[in-house]
Design an enzyme around this catalytic site. Structure first.
Site, PDB file in Angstrom:
ATOM      1  N   SER A  24     -12.126   2.125  11.303  1.00  0.00           N
ATOM      2  CA  SER A  24     -11.499   2.169   9.981  1.00  0.00           C
ATOM      3  C   SER A  24     -12.258   1.334   8.963  1.00  0.00           C
ATOM      4  O   SER A  24     -12.725   0.222   9.256  1.00  0.00           O
ATOM      5  CB  SER A  24     -10.068   1.648  10.085  1.00  0.00           C
ATOM      6  OG  SER A  24      -9.477   1.570   8.813  1.00  0.00           O
ATOM      7  N   LYS A  68      -2.954  -1.517  14.562  1.00  0.00           N
ATOM      8  CA  LYS A  68      -2.084  -0.458  15.100  1.00  0.00           C
ATOM      9  C   LYS A  68      -2.321  -0.279  16.603  1.00  0.00           C
ATOM     10  O   LYS A  68      -3.449  -0.343  17.082  1.00  0.00           O
ATOM     11  CB  LYS A  68      -2.340   0.853  14.354  1.00  0.00           C
ATOM     12  CG  LYS A  68      -1.572   0.890  13.032  1.00  0.00           C
ATOM     13  CD  LYS A  68      -1.440   2.296  12.497  1.00  0.00           C
ATOM     14  CE  LYS A  68      -2.475   2.588  11.473  1.00  0.00           C
ATOM     15  NZ  LYS A  68      -2.363   1.867  10.230  1.00  0.00           N
ATOM     16  N   GLU A  72       0.828  -1.214   0.000  1.00  0.00           N
ATOM     17  CA  GLU A  72       0.000   0.000   0.000  1.00  0.00           C
ATOM     18  C   GLU A  72       0.861   1.262   0.000  1.00  0.00           C
ATOM     19  O   GLU A  72       2.074   1.199   0.205  1.00  0.00           O
ATOM     20  CB  GLU A  72      -0.952  -0.022   1.198  1.00  0.00           C
ATOM     21  CG  GLU A  72      -0.236  -0.158   2.529  1.00  0.00           C
ATOM     22  CD  GLU A  72      -0.605   0.922   3.493  1.00  0.00           C
ATOM     23  OE1 GLU A  72      -0.782   2.082   3.066  1.00  0.00           O
ATOM     24  OE2 GLU A  72      -0.691   0.608   4.697  1.00  0.00           O
TER      25      GLU A  72
END
Ligand code: PSU
Ligand code: MN
Length: 321
Positions: free
Chosen positions: A158, A177, A26
């Protein structure tokens, strides 16, 4: 449809046509996740790690109204050196605007999964996935007088999680994360039917730190065993991705207490400063870099390149099955 917007580089297209292993990478971690020049060093080192493990890297970004699968070195350089704020962050909900807007946009986990799947890629490496932010669910406040007040939920979850629930790809990361509500993120993934595997340890990898302090839903001793489960999941063709979590290399890992203190302080500061939306994750990563004197950037660099290497090995094992 999406194939009308897809530009697959000749190198990547040839590898896919020949049935050779390909790893998608990404680009938001390049434009929004790490400072220059660390971002360019990581992007290049990730591609090198994939090549070294006998797979073809395919870094994904949006450029000139197209979803590009397989950036060349000029593209990597352009993204890494663009002035802060000049590159959009494209996720599933912002992909259309990024395509229509022209210019460069970096793809997050969700948009990269969409592009990689459309190109026929099965394995993707990132640093850490996004998830349920701390405070997304609010808090009820203290039962006794003088305790903390109730806080309204932000619902900041998200789009990476929804994408994992619908797009069939193996995503290799170092765990959700550490800035997130990790237990809630795991619950969300379970509800959406996403298998989550830790490799080499029973605890869930903790992004900057070796452990997130919670057990992984499932774990395997090595990549070979992970490949067996990934092959079974993707082979079912029932939709949805699978998350393969590999701990950050021990030499660069942040100590658990250092990571926890920096994350807690950064999250509290962000809430106080009213940072929200797509800006939140980049803000937190940058603040944690300051609070740890750059140690978090070293851990982030190391875990991203390690994930790329592991993803290449996984992709190789899948093509030879
Ligand atoms: N991993 C990193 N650094 C990053 C990201 C992943 O080491 O910056 C990016 C990914 O693109 C991921 C995004 O999809 O952070 C999550 O952003 P958000 O929380 O706004 O969905
Ligand atoms: Mn968000």
């Amino acid at each position: 449809m999406i194939t009308d917007r897809l530009t697959v580089s000749p190198v990547v297209a040839t590898a896919l046509r020949d049935g050779r292993p390909v790893v998608a990478l990404e680009s938001t971690l390049i434009s929004h996740g790490l400072p220059y020049p660390d971002n360019l060093a990581v992007a290049t080192a990730s591609e090198d790690a994939v090549w070294a493990a006998n797979a073809t890297p395919a870094t994904v970004a949006v450029h000139g109204g197209r979803l590009v699968v397989g950036l060349d070195s000029d593209g990597l350089q352009a993204l890494a050196t663009a002035p802060p704020g000049s590159v959009r962050k494209a996720s599933r909900p912002s992909l259309a605007a990024a395509l229509a807007g022209g210019g460069w946009a970096a793809t997050t986990v969700s948009a990269t999964m969409i592009a990689a799947h459309a190109a026929g890629i099965r394995v993707f490496a990132t640093g850490g996935i996004g998830g349920v932010h701390r405070g997304a669910l609010g808090s009820t406040g203290a039962a006794t007088a003088g305790g903390p007040p109730a806080v309204a939920p932000t619902f900041d979850i998200s789009s990476d999680l929804e994408e994992l629930g619908r797009t069939p790809l193996a995503v290799v990361c170092a765990g959700p994360k550490a800035i997130l509500d990790v237990p809630a993120t795991l619950e969300y993934l379970e509800t959406r039917g996403v298998p989550v595997l830790a490799v080499g340890q029973a605890e869930l990898p903790g992004f900057f730190a070796r452990s997130a302090g919670v057990a992984a839903p499932d774990w395997v001793p090595d990549i070979a065993a992970a490949a067996g489960i990934v092959d079974a999941h993707l082979g079912l063709a029932i939709g949805g991705g699978i998350l393969v979590c590999v701990p950050v290399p021990a030499t660069e890992a942040l100590a658990d207490d250092v990571a926890r203190d920096a994350v807690e302080r950064a999250v509290a500061e962000a809430a106080g400063a009213g940072i929200a939306g797509p800006a939140l994750t980049p803000w937190l990563l940058a603040r944690i870099a300051e609070l740890t004197g750059g140690a978090s950037v070293r851990a982030n660099r190391s875990l991203i390149v390690n994930d790329a290497r592991v993803a290449a090995e996984l992709a190789g094992r899948l093509t030879s099955r």
